[in-house]
Each structure stands twice: as structure tokens, then as C-alpha cells.
Design an enzyme around this catalytic site. Sequence first.
Site, PDB file in Angstrom:
ATOM      1  N   ASP A  99      -6.589  66.590 -10.269  1.00 15.44           N
ATOM      2  CA  ASP A  99      -6.519  67.951 -10.692  1.00 15.44           C
ATOM      3  C   ASP A  99      -5.558  67.922 -11.790  1.00 15.44           C
ATOM      4  O   ASP A  99      -4.858  69.075 -12.015  1.00 15.44           O
ATOM      5  CB  ASP A  99      -5.549  68.654  -9.419  1.00 15.44           C
ATOM      6  CG  ASP A  99      -4.509  67.589  -9.026  1.00 15.44           C
ATOM      7  OD1 ASP A  99      -4.050  66.893  -9.867  1.00 15.44           O
ATOM      8  OD2 ASP A  99      -3.982  67.650  -7.747  1.00 15.44           O
ATOM      9  N   GLU A 121     -11.336  62.530  -5.335  1.00 18.91           N
ATOM     10  CA  GLU A 121     -10.398  63.111  -4.706  1.00 18.91           C
ATOM     11  C   GLU A 121     -10.721  64.764  -4.577  1.00 18.91           C
ATOM     12  O   GLU A 121      -9.891  65.516  -4.927  1.00 18.91           O
ATOM     13  CB  GLU A 121      -8.965  62.801  -5.205  1.00 18.91           C
ATOM     14  CG  GLU A 121      -7.901  63.215  -4.085  1.00 18.91           C
ATOM     15  CD  GLU A 121      -6.630  62.944  -4.793  1.00 18.91           C
ATOM     16  OE1 GLU A 121      -6.271  63.470  -5.968  1.00 18.91           O
ATOM     17  OE2 GLU A 121      -5.808  62.232  -3.998  1.00 18.91           O
ATOM     18  N   GLU A 135      -2.405  72.485 -11.111  1.00 17.24           N
ATOM     19  CA  GLU A 135      -3.075  71.748 -10.233  1.00 17.24           C
ATOM     20  C   GLU A 135      -4.238  72.158  -9.428  1.00 17.24           C
ATOM     21  O   GLU A 135      -5.196  72.193  -9.543  1.00 17.24           O
ATOM     22  CB  GLU A 135      -2.475  70.638  -9.807  1.00 17.24           C
ATOM     23  CG  GLU A 135      -1.852  69.601 -10.665  1.00 17.24           C
ATOM     24  CD  GLU A 135      -0.476  70.032 -11.167  1.00 17.24           C
ATOM     25  OE1 GLU A 135       0.033  71.047 -10.843  1.00 17.24           O
ATOM     26  OE2 GLU A 135      -0.001  69.177 -12.050  1.00 17.24           O
ATOM     27  N   HIS A 208       8.890  65.658 -10.933  1.00 16.83           N
ATOM     28  CA  HIS A 208       8.087  65.920 -12.211  1.00 16.83           C
ATOM     29  C   HIS A 208       7.473  67.348 -12.279  1.00 16.83           C
ATOM     30  O   HIS A 208       7.196  67.800 -13.432  1.00 16.83           O
ATOM     31  CB  HIS A 208       7.354  64.698 -12.660  1.00 16.83           C
ATOM     32  CG  HIS A 208       6.035  64.965 -12.155  1.00 16.83           C
ATOM     33  ND1 HIS A 208       5.874  64.350 -10.645  1.00 16.83           N
ATOM     34  CD2 HIS A 208       4.773  65.312 -12.200  1.00 16.83           C
ATOM     35  CE1 HIS A 208       4.636  64.517 -10.316  1.00 16.83           C
ATOM     36  NE2 HIS A 208       3.928  65.230 -11.311  1.00 16.83           N
ATOM     37  N   ARG A 210       5.710  70.952 -12.749  1.00 14.94           N
ATOM     38  CA  ARG A 210       5.977  72.013 -13.708  1.00 14.94           C
ATOM     39  C   ARG A 210       6.786  73.206 -12.650  1.00 14.94           C
ATOM     40  O   ARG A 210       7.512  73.692 -13.331  1.00 14.94           O
ATOM     41  CB  ARG A 210       4.592  72.423 -13.816  1.00 14.94           C
ATOM     42  CG  ARG A 210       4.351  71.925 -15.636  1.00 14.94           C
ATOM     43  CD  ARG A 210       3.222  72.538 -16.123  1.00 14.94           C
ATOM     44  NE  ARG A 210       3.053  72.234 -17.393  1.00 14.94           N
ATOM     45  CZ  ARG A 210       2.712  70.910 -18.210  1.00 14.94           C
ATOM     46  NH1 ARG A 210       2.428  70.058 -17.285  1.00 14.94           N
ATOM     47  NH2 ARG A 210       2.705  70.589 -19.534  1.00 14.94           N
ATOM     48  N   HIS A 241      10.519  60.342 -14.884  1.00 13.84           N
ATOM     49  CA  HIS A 241       9.517  60.851 -15.426  1.00 13.84           C
ATOM     50  C   HIS A 241       9.695  60.866 -16.978  1.00 13.84           C
ATOM     51  O   HIS A 241      10.933  61.045 -17.534  1.00 13.84           O
ATOM     52  CB  HIS A 241       8.830  62.037 -15.071  1.00 13.84           C
ATOM     53  CG  HIS A 241       7.498  62.394 -15.570  1.00 13.84           C
ATOM     54  ND1 HIS A 241       7.067  62.677 -16.618  1.00 13.84           N
ATOM     55  CD2 HIS A 241       6.159  62.423 -14.860  1.00 13.84           C
ATOM     56  CE1 HIS A 241       5.693  62.895 -16.875  1.00 13.84           C
ATOM     57  NE2 HIS A 241       5.091  62.692 -15.823  1.00 13.84           N
TER      58      HIS A 241
HETATM   59  C1  UD1 Z   1       0.855  65.301 -15.194  1.00 17.31           C
HETATM   60  C2  UD1 Z   1      -0.217  66.149 -14.577  1.00 17.31           C
HETATM   61  C3  UD1 Z   1       0.303  66.313 -13.204  1.00 17.31           C
HETATM   62  C4  UD1 Z   1       0.498  64.571 -12.565  1.00 17.31           C
HETATM   63  C5  UD1 Z   1       1.654  64.098 -13.518  1.00 17.31           C
HETATM   64  C6  UD1 Z   1       1.886  62.692 -13.319  1.00 17.31           C
HETATM   65  C7  UD1 Z   1      -1.132  68.107 -15.721  1.00 17.31           C
HETATM   66  C8  UD1 Z   1      -1.249  69.643 -16.238  1.00 17.31           C
HETATM   67  N1  UD1 Z   1      -0.280  67.659 -14.872  1.00 17.31           N
HETATM   68  O1  UD1 Z   1       2.015  66.152 -15.402  1.00 17.31           O
HETATM   69  O2  UD1 Z   1      -0.678  66.797 -12.276  1.00 17.31           O
HETATM   70  O3  UD1 Z   1       1.050  64.879 -11.272  1.00 17.31           O
HETATM   71  O4  UD1 Z   1       0.892  64.253 -14.810  1.00 17.31           O
HETATM   72  O5  UD1 Z   1       2.688  62.236 -13.998  1.00 17.31           O
HETATM   73  O6  UD1 Z   1      -2.154  67.833 -15.992  1.00 17.31           O
HETATM   74  N2  UD1 Z   1       5.239  61.615 -21.566  1.00 17.31           N
HETATM   75  C9  UD1 Z   1       5.456  60.518 -22.299  1.00 17.31           C
HETATM   76  N3  UD1 Z   1       4.966  59.432 -21.845  1.00 17.31           N
HETATM   77  C10 UD1 Z   1       4.025  59.307 -21.052  1.00 17.31           C
HETATM   78  C11 UD1 Z   1       3.712  60.360 -20.326  1.00 17.31           C
HETATM   79  C12 UD1 Z   1       4.430  61.694 -20.366  1.00 17.31           C
HETATM   80  O7  UD1 Z   1       6.246  60.712 -23.300  1.00 17.31           O
HETATM   81  O8  UD1 Z   1       3.445  58.254 -20.853  1.00 17.31           O
HETATM   82  C13 UD1 Z   1       5.974  62.837 -21.781  1.00 17.31           C
HETATM   83  C14 UD1 Z   1       5.455  63.853 -22.897  1.00 17.31           C
HETATM   84  O9  UD1 Z   1       6.702  64.143 -23.592  1.00 17.31           O
HETATM   85  C15 UD1 Z   1       4.650  64.832 -22.549  1.00 17.31           C
HETATM   86  C16 UD1 Z   1       5.510  65.034 -20.971  1.00 17.31           C
HETATM   87  O10 UD1 Z   1       5.755  63.867 -20.578  1.00 17.31           O
HETATM   88  O11 UD1 Z   1       4.728  66.001 -23.247  1.00 17.31           O
HETATM   89  C17 UD1 Z   1       4.751  65.708 -19.878  1.00 17.31           C
HETATM   90  O12 UD1 Z   1       3.442  65.037 -19.661  1.00 17.31           O
HETATM   91  P1  UD1 Z   1       2.356  65.920 -19.044  1.00 17.31           P
HETATM   92  O13 UD1 Z   1       0.979  65.152 -18.984  1.00 17.31           O
HETATM   93  O14 UD1 Z   1       2.076  67.281 -19.867  1.00 17.31           O
HETATM   94  O15 UD1 Z   1       2.799  66.465 -17.827  1.00 17.31           O
HETATM   95  P2  UD1 Z   1       3.031  65.704 -16.477  1.00 17.31           P
HETATM   96  O16 UD1 Z   1       4.439  66.453 -15.894  1.00 17.31           O
HETATM   97  O17 UD1 Z   1       3.175  64.499 -16.654  1.00 17.31           O
END
Ligand code: UD1
Length: 385
Positions: A99, A121, A135, A208, A210, A241
Site C-alpha cells: 500500500d 498482500e 496507505e 514512522h 505519517r 527510520h
Molecule cells: C513509506 C511508505 C509506508 C511504509 C514505509 C516503510 C508511503 C506513502 N509510505 O513511508 O507505507 O510503511 O515507507 O518505511 O509510501 N529516507 C532516506 N533513506 C531511505 C528511506 C527514507 O533518507 O532509505 C528518508 C527520506 O528523507 C524520505 C523520508 O525518509 O524523504 C520519508 O520516506 P517516504 O518513503 O516518503 O515515507 P516513509 O515514512 O518511509
Amino acid sequence: MIPAPICIVLGTRPEAIKLAPAIARCRRSSVLDTQVVLTGQHKEMVAQVMDLFELQADCDLEIMRDRQTLTGITCRSLQGLERLWQTSKPPRLVVVQGDTTTAFAAALAAFYQNIPVGHVEAGLRSNDLLNPYPEEANRRLIAQIAQLHFAPTPAAVENLQRAAVTGAVHLTGNTVIDALLATAMRQPSCHIDGLDWEHYRVLLATVHRRENWGEPLQAILSGFQTILNKFPDTALLLPMHRNPIVREPIRATLERHPRAFLTEPLDYAQLVGAIQRCSLLITDSGGLQEEAPSLGKPVLVLRETTERPEAIAAGTARLVGTDTASVVAAASELLANAETYRAMATAVNPFGDGRAAERIVALIERYLGVSAATIPEYSLAEKLT
Ligand code: UD1
């Protein structure tokens, strides 16, 4: 026979974990020609999982930006996938998982190119459009586009039937159990500098989501602080995270506590090792709600709703919300009352038997008409530990 081209698209860590068993199987299939595309929604966190499962991607759209927005993730994924499928031979099926915004954007991009979508899933519902955000909307939108729905549990099948989705709904089990079994079998260790697992009762926490950013996150962190102070024999292991929006308040609240261990995201093997060694989990993650009960560990869920009612019904997970007082009360009860703890620490596994990927790949081959393999019957493993 010429192998049928399929494309598996993923972008975040949970997608990588849950698709790894299916990717490995697809790659071994002589009747499928499998391309793996990373949107790059996550960078380091996906690379870790790909390395652990010894998987290579064929292409990375590299869309990640610091403090990225949902619109940005969606637009960059849509454009990147359109370019890919217009400039090379398009696949006969696109597979997405779960999702996330990557999964939704990839399903939509496939639909725009007239390519059928398989959804791994499928059918999870919290029945609250804003929880988890975005999600719940993502998975409902994917369900409207997908032609093959791989539902992990009977409840997920019912949700899809109620939504009157088009295409075929199949009960497969959850591939997270495949990944968990393969990883737990290797008896992973979990070394954290300064943390003596024998000496402390360790609370393993992750946050983590949102919808928890801002005030709810602050309330949760205050709860962690109170629990640590109330129970001097506990330690908190909190793999942070990568998102700075989440990291900054965690550091500000807990960095100076001598029994709070704030670490980088653990790789999946270490995480499984940590679940096996900890006393309890406190989390807003979806995957941990599936993994912890399978390893006999109680889970307190830092959310108002869950799309995984199976672990709650089995008594090993409890919804506690994000209020400081309720987080503290629920954790205190488990830490102070051996009977409550024992009742919640029963290993149950309502999510699968470790053969979900096998079913999914056989169903894909059948759908594409390249094999008439029999599909293993759905079952649940009794105990994984
Ligand atoms: C995303 C998914 C969420 C999932 C989660 C697992 C969406 C809307 N959300 O949320 O469903 O549970 O992933 O982690 O798709 N970042 C890094 N390096 C990484 C990963 C993330 O620097 O390897 C940082 C970046 O600044 C990025 C921020 O994390 O902007 C947020 O990442 P994002 O994918 O937007 O949202 P998640 O909270 O990770």
C-alpha cells in the site's frame, strides 16, 4: 516456449522484504522473464534488504528526495515507469506489493500502458480512509486496477469480495512469513553497542507513520521515557527510520537517556534477531504486527486502527493508540504482570505457512498461460519458533 516478461516494481523497505521471496522464485522460473524495477522511493533501506536476500534490480528510477512529498513520489514514479515501458518491450504483467505510494503509482502507470496488475498482500482494510494515511487509500485504489489479487488471509479475501473488485482473488498467505522463516532459520545475531541482552528486558520500538508525525509522535516518545524511568531493568532499542521528520524528535527526547539505544535502521536479519531476543514490541509498523506474533512476542500497536485484526483477535497484539498515558499503561501491565505477559506471548501465526511466494508465482504462470502447475493448498504453520 519463450518466457513471459513480467515486471516487479518496488520502492520501500517493506516491499523489498515481502517481495524478496517472490522475486527469488520468479528468477528461478524457466517460463518467466522477470525484470525488477526500483522506483528508489527509499535508498539505503532498500539496498540493505536487496543485499541480504542477494537480489539485484535491473533498473532504479532514483526518485528519492530529502523530505519528499506524496505528490513528488507519485509524479516521478509515473513518469519514470512510463518512459521505461514505452522505450523497452512492455511486460505482460506488473506486480506490486502492499500500500505504499510506489505500489499505487506503479499500478496506475501499468494501467495507463494497458498492462494488467498483480497485487501482492491485497485486501487489507482498516476501514478508516485517513488511518493509516495514505496507505488505506493506496490499497483501495490498487484494488480497483488490479486483475490478480493475492490476499494473505481469509479476512482479506472477504474485504475484496465486499468491495466487488474485478479480476481474480486468491488466498495465498503472506510472503512476510516466507521471508521471516528464511531469515530466522539462519539464527541471526543482533549486536548493539553497549546493550546487554541478558541484563535488560528490552523493549523494541519503531515509529514512522505519517499520521503520527508531530504531536502523537511526541506523546509516544514521552511514554517511552516514562516507561524506562518506571522500570529500571528495561532498555529501549529504537532503530530510527531514516526520515529526518521522525529522527529529530526521537533524538531530542531520548538521546540522553542512558538506557535508550537509538540506532540506524537494522538490517532485516538483525531485526529478526532483535525480535527473538526482546521482551515486547511497541510499534506503528505493519510488518512487525505480522512478524512478532509469529515469533511469540507481544506487540503494542501505536495506532488507532489496524488492517491486521488477525493478531489482535489471537490476543498477541493490542491497539494502544498514541496517547502517553495509554502507551505507559499498556506497557506497564505487560512488564509488571507475568500472567498478562504470558497470555500475550503465545506464538500464533495467522498470516501464512511460508509458501505464499510459491502460490503467487504458480498463479502468475497460470494467468499468463505459460504453465499449468498445481497451486499448493492454503494452510497456516502452527508455530515458527
Ligand atoms: C513509506 C511508505 C509506508 C511504509 C514505509 C516503510 C508511503 C506513502 N509510505 O513511508 O507505507 O510503511 O515507507 O518505511 O509510501 N529516507 C532516506 N533513506 C531511505 C528511506 C527514507 O533518507 O532509505 C528518508 C527520506 O528523507 C524520505 C523520508 O525518509 O524523504 C520519508 O520516506 P517516504 O518513503 O516518503 O515515507 P516513509 O515514512 O518511509
